[in-house]
Design a protein around this motif. Structure first.
Motif, mmCIF file in Angstrom:
data_model
loop_
_atom_site.group_PDB
_atom_site.id
_atom_site.type_symbol
_atom_site.label_atom_id
_atom_site.label_comp_id
_atom_site.label_asym_id
_atom_site.label_seq_id
_atom_site.Cartn_x
_atom_site.Cartn_y
_atom_site.Cartn_z
ATOM 1 N N TYR A 15 -15.707 61.799 -33.839
ATOM 2 C CA TYR A 15 -14.999 63.000 -34.288
ATOM 3 C C TYR A 15 -16.094 64.063 -34.415
ATOM 4 C CZ TYR A 15 -11.273 59.750 -35.723
ATOM 5 O OH TYR A 15 -10.298 58.778 -35.756
ATOM 6 N N LEU A 18 -19.544 63.066 -35.699
ATOM 7 C CA LEU A 18 -19.471 61.781 -36.396
ATOM 8 C C LEU A 18 -19.145 60.658 -35.404
ATOM 9 C CD1 LEU A 18 -19.492 60.529 -39.278
ATOM 10 C CD2 LEU A 18 -17.010 60.862 -39.285
ATOM 11 N N VAL A 20 -18.128 57.404 -34.867
ATOM 12 C CA VAL A 20 -17.504 56.372 -35.707
ATOM 13 C C VAL A 20 -17.574 54.990 -35.044
ATOM 14 C CG1 VAL A 20 -15.373 55.655 -36.848
ATOM 15 C CG2 VAL A 20 -15.968 58.061 -36.770
ATOM 16 N N SER A 39 -15.505 48.527 -44.668
ATOM 17 C CA SER A 39 -15.409 49.377 -45.856
ATOM 18 C C SER A 39 -14.644 50.656 -45.524
ATOM 19 C CB SER A 39 -16.791 49.759 -46.380
ATOM 20 O OG SER A 39 -17.775 48.972 -45.819
ATOM 21 N N ASN A 40 -14.423 51.478 -46.513
ATOM 22 C CA ASN A 40 -13.777 52.782 -46.308
ATOM 23 C C ASN A 40 -14.575 53.567 -45.284
ATOM 24 O OD1 ASN A 40 -12.978 53.019 -49.755
ATOM 25 N ND2 ASN A 40 -11.514 52.918 -48.101
ATOM 26 N N GLY A 41 -13.869 54.114 -44.303
ATOM 27 C CA GLY A 41 -14.546 54.956 -43.327
ATOM 28 C C GLY A 41 -15.259 54.193 -42.220
ATOM 29 N N ALA A 42 -15.101 52.879 -42.182
ATOM 30 C CA ALA A 42 -15.784 52.088 -41.143
ATOM 31 C C ALA A 42 -15.216 52.366 -39.750
ATOM 32 C CB ALA A 42 -15.667 50.602 -41.461
ATOM 33 N N GLY A 43 -13.959 52.795 -39.695
ATOM 34 C CA GLY A 43 -13.351 53.083 -38.395
ATOM 35 C C GLY A 43 -12.194 52.159 -38.043
ATOM 36 N N LYS A 44 -11.678 51.451 -39.031
ATOM 37 C CA LYS A 44 -10.581 50.499 -38.779
ATOM 38 C C LYS A 44 -9.334 51.224 -38.274
ATOM 39 C CE LYS A 44 -10.582 49.172 -43.101
ATOM 40 N NZ LYS A 44 -11.658 50.044 -43.622
ATOM 41 N N THR A 45 -8.936 52.272 -38.986
ATOM 42 C CA THR A 45 -7.733 53.005 -38.570
ATOM 43 C C THR A 45 -7.948 53.639 -37.206
ATOM 44 O OG1 THR A 45 -7.068 53.392 -40.859
ATOM 45 C CG2 THR A 45 -6.158 54.885 -39.217
ATOM 46 N N THR A 46 -9.152 54.151 -36.971
ATOM 47 C CA THR A 46 -9.473 54.734 -35.660
ATOM 48 C C THR A 46 -9.260 53.698 -34.557
ATOM 49 O OG1 THR A 46 -11.069 56.200 -36.715
ATOM 50 C CG2 THR A 46 -11.311 55.860 -34.337
ATOM 51 N N GLN A 85 -1.167 52.902 -42.288
ATOM 52 C CA GLN A 85 -1.767 52.742 -43.612
ATOM 53 C C GLN A 85 -0.848 53.335 -44.682
ATOM 54 O OE1 GLN A 85 -5.809 53.977 -43.491
ATOM 55 N NE2 GLN A 85 -6.278 53.215 -45.529
ATOM 56 N N GLU A 160 -3.986 47.961 -43.183
ATOM 57 C CA GLU A 160 -4.035 47.750 -44.636
ATOM 58 C C GLU A 160 -2.658 47.486 -45.231
ATOM 59 O OE1 GLU A 160 -6.727 49.900 -46.921
ATOM 60 O OE2 GLU A 160 -8.096 50.281 -45.271
ATOM 61 N N GLN A 192 -9.566 45.745 -46.465
ATOM 62 C CA GLN A 192 -10.845 45.840 -47.173
ATOM 63 C C GLN A 192 -11.000 44.651 -48.096
ATOM 64 O OE1 GLN A 192 -11.449 49.508 -49.294
ATOM 65 N NE2 GLN A 192 -9.819 50.457 -48.121
HETATM 66 N N1 LIG Z 1 -9.067 63.128 -37.374
HETATM 67 C C1 LIG Z 1 -10.297 63.027 -37.869
HETATM 68 N N2 LIG Z 1 -11.174 64.050 -37.815
HETATM 69 C C2 LIG Z 1 -12.421 63.924 -38.294
HETATM 70 N N3 LIG Z 1 -12.917 62.812 -38.873
HETATM 71 C C3 LIG Z 1 -12.094 61.751 -38.942
HETATM 72 C C4 LIG Z 1 -10.746 61.800 -38.459
HETATM 73 N N4 LIG Z 1 -10.173 60.597 -38.677
HETATM 74 C C5 LIG Z 1 -11.118 59.847 -39.284
HETATM 75 N N5 LIG Z 1 -12.264 60.506 -39.442
HETATM 76 C C6 LIG Z 1 -13.504 59.989 -40.021
HETATM 77 O O1 LIG Z 1 -13.904 58.866 -39.255
HETATM 78 C C7 LIG Z 1 -14.372 57.820 -40.101
HETATM 79 C C8 LIG Z 1 -13.561 56.575 -39.878
HETATM 80 O O2 LIG Z 1 -12.251 56.813 -40.337
HETATM 81 P P1 LIG Z 1 -11.127 55.683 -40.329
HETATM 82 O O3 LIG Z 1 -9.915 56.282 -40.935
HETATM 83 O O4 LIG Z 1 -11.003 55.110 -38.975
HETATM 84 O O5 LIG Z 1 -11.783 54.605 -41.312
HETATM 85 P P2 LIG Z 1 -11.117 53.328 -42.009
HETATM 86 O O6 LIG Z 1 -12.023 52.182 -41.758
HETATM 87 O O7 LIG Z 1 -9.706 53.203 -41.597
HETATM 88 O O8 LIG Z 1 -11.218 53.741 -43.555
HETATM 89 P P3 LIG Z 1 -10.223 53.381 -44.780
HETATM 90 O O9 LIG Z 1 -10.625 52.035 -45.237
HETATM 91 O O10 LIG Z 1 -10.561 54.435 -45.793
HETATM 92 O O11 LIG Z 1 -8.821 53.480 -44.304
HETATM 93 C C9 LIG Z 1 -14.323 58.387 -41.513
HETATM 94 O O12 LIG Z 1 -15.590 58.888 -41.852
HETATM 95 C C10 LIG Z 1 -13.304 59.483 -41.426
HETATM 96 O O13 LIG Z 1 -13.581 60.487 -42.381
#
Ligand SMILES: Nc1ncnc2c1ncn2[C@@H]1O[C@H](COP(=O)(O)OP(=O)(O)OP(=O)(O)O)[C@@H](O)[C@H]1O
Ligand SMILES: [Mg+2]
Length: 269
Positions: A15, A18, A20, A39-46, A85, A160, A192
């Motif tokens: 992004y 960043l 990811v 962990s939070n922000g690891a990129g799972k949702t991505t 999520q 999640e 998580q």
């Molecule tokens: N649309 C976006 N634009 C910019 N940054 C993004 C976007 N979506 C996610 N991010 C960033 O990318 C990183 C990974 O986000 P992601 O949501 O994939 O993490 P996650 O593992 O699902 O976290 P969580 O456990 O909090 O759900 C984070 O730092 C998030 O802030």
């Protein structure tokens, strides 16, 4: 070559600045439960968004049921369902209306019958005619998962699935997920919670700093650490044990995936 239900090779995603995902690789066998831990922000949702065709990767390739997520997104979408999520249920509609709506969108015959069957399966029959706005978090989650089962997708993504649920509702979701895999559905879930992965998953992958740093069965992952030391400690019940004993969880009952009744799930909203 075995045919994996999900195959991910060298996936990268940024992004802006960043970075990811930095080269993610893994495979999920058909009918298994795969947990993506991080962990939070690891990129799972991505990662889940890329696999469910909601987001394009910058590099690498991924296939679901043999279909490329980038070039055959329509076929991928027909093979999957995604429970995001954050619950995707419509508050203004009743539980049953939500289910009927999805069944109609999927052009299925007998949407009412499908809805009734799922309501029964998820112990939501009594609540079925009430507006979702009045549901507890656990009831919404169950409805959300029920909606994702309409049309019997081969692969289900659960992002999640138990975050924010109380221990009892969590156990109910675990039973549902286990039953899905038993009937042959491939499940990829993100979490998580280490105990969730431990309880549910056939294989666990840990996503850290953009890569999968460990991937295996629980037994395999345990071998990554030095052999256990034997220590004698007095076993105290965990808070979860106490909570479940006091509220009398019904989730242990045999084949019924959602044995306790809906009203026992506390409304925290
Ligand atoms: N649309 C976006 N634009 C910019 N940054 C993004 C976007 N979506 C996610 N991010 C960033 O990318 C990183 C990974 O986000 P992601 O949501 O994939 O993490 P996650 O593992 O699902 O976290 P969580 O456990 O909090 O759900 C984070 O730092 C998030 O802030
Ligand atoms: Mg996430």
């Amino acid at each position: 070559m075995t045919t994996a239900a999900i195959r991910v090779e060298g996936i990268e995603k940024s992004y802006k600045d960043l970075h990811v995902l930095r080269g993610v690789d893994f495979e999920v066998s058909p009918g298994s439960i795969f947990a993506l831990l991080g962990s939070n922000g690891a990129g799972k949702t991505t990662m889940v968004k890329i696999l469910s065709t909601l987001l394009k990767a910058d590099a690498g390739s991924a296939a679901v049921e043999g279909f490329d997520v980038a070039t055959e997104s329509l076929q991928v979408r027909q093979s999957i369902s995604l429970t995001g999520q954050f619950a995707a249920v419509d508050e203004v509609l009743s539980g049953k209306e939500n289910l009927v709506l999805v069944a109609k969108l999927r052009h299925l015959k007998n949407p009412g019958q499908i809805a009734d069957h799922l309501l029964a399966q998820f112990s939501l029959t009594e609540a079925g005619s009430r507006k979702v706005a009045g549901y507890s978090g656990g009831m919404r989650r169950r409805l959300d998962i029920a909606m994702s089962l309409i049309g019997n997708p081969e692969v289900i993504f659960l992002d999640e699935p138990t975050t924010g649920l109380d221990p009892e509702a969590r156990l109910e979701v675990w039973h549902i997920v286990k039953n899905l895999a038993k009937r042959g559905t491939t499940v990829l879930l993100t979490t998580q919670y280490l105990d969730e992965a431990e309880q549910l998953a056939d294989r666990i992958a840990i996503l850290h700093e953009g890569r999968i740093i460990a991937n295996g069965t629980l037994a395999e992952l345990k071998q990554l650490l030095p052999p256990a030391k034997i220590e004698y400690v007095e076993k105290q019940p965990s808070l979860e044990d106490i909570f479940l004993a006091l509220v009398g969880s019904g989730a242990q009952a045999g084949n019924n995936p959602v044995a306790s009744n809906n009203e026992s799930v506390k409304d925290r909203s």
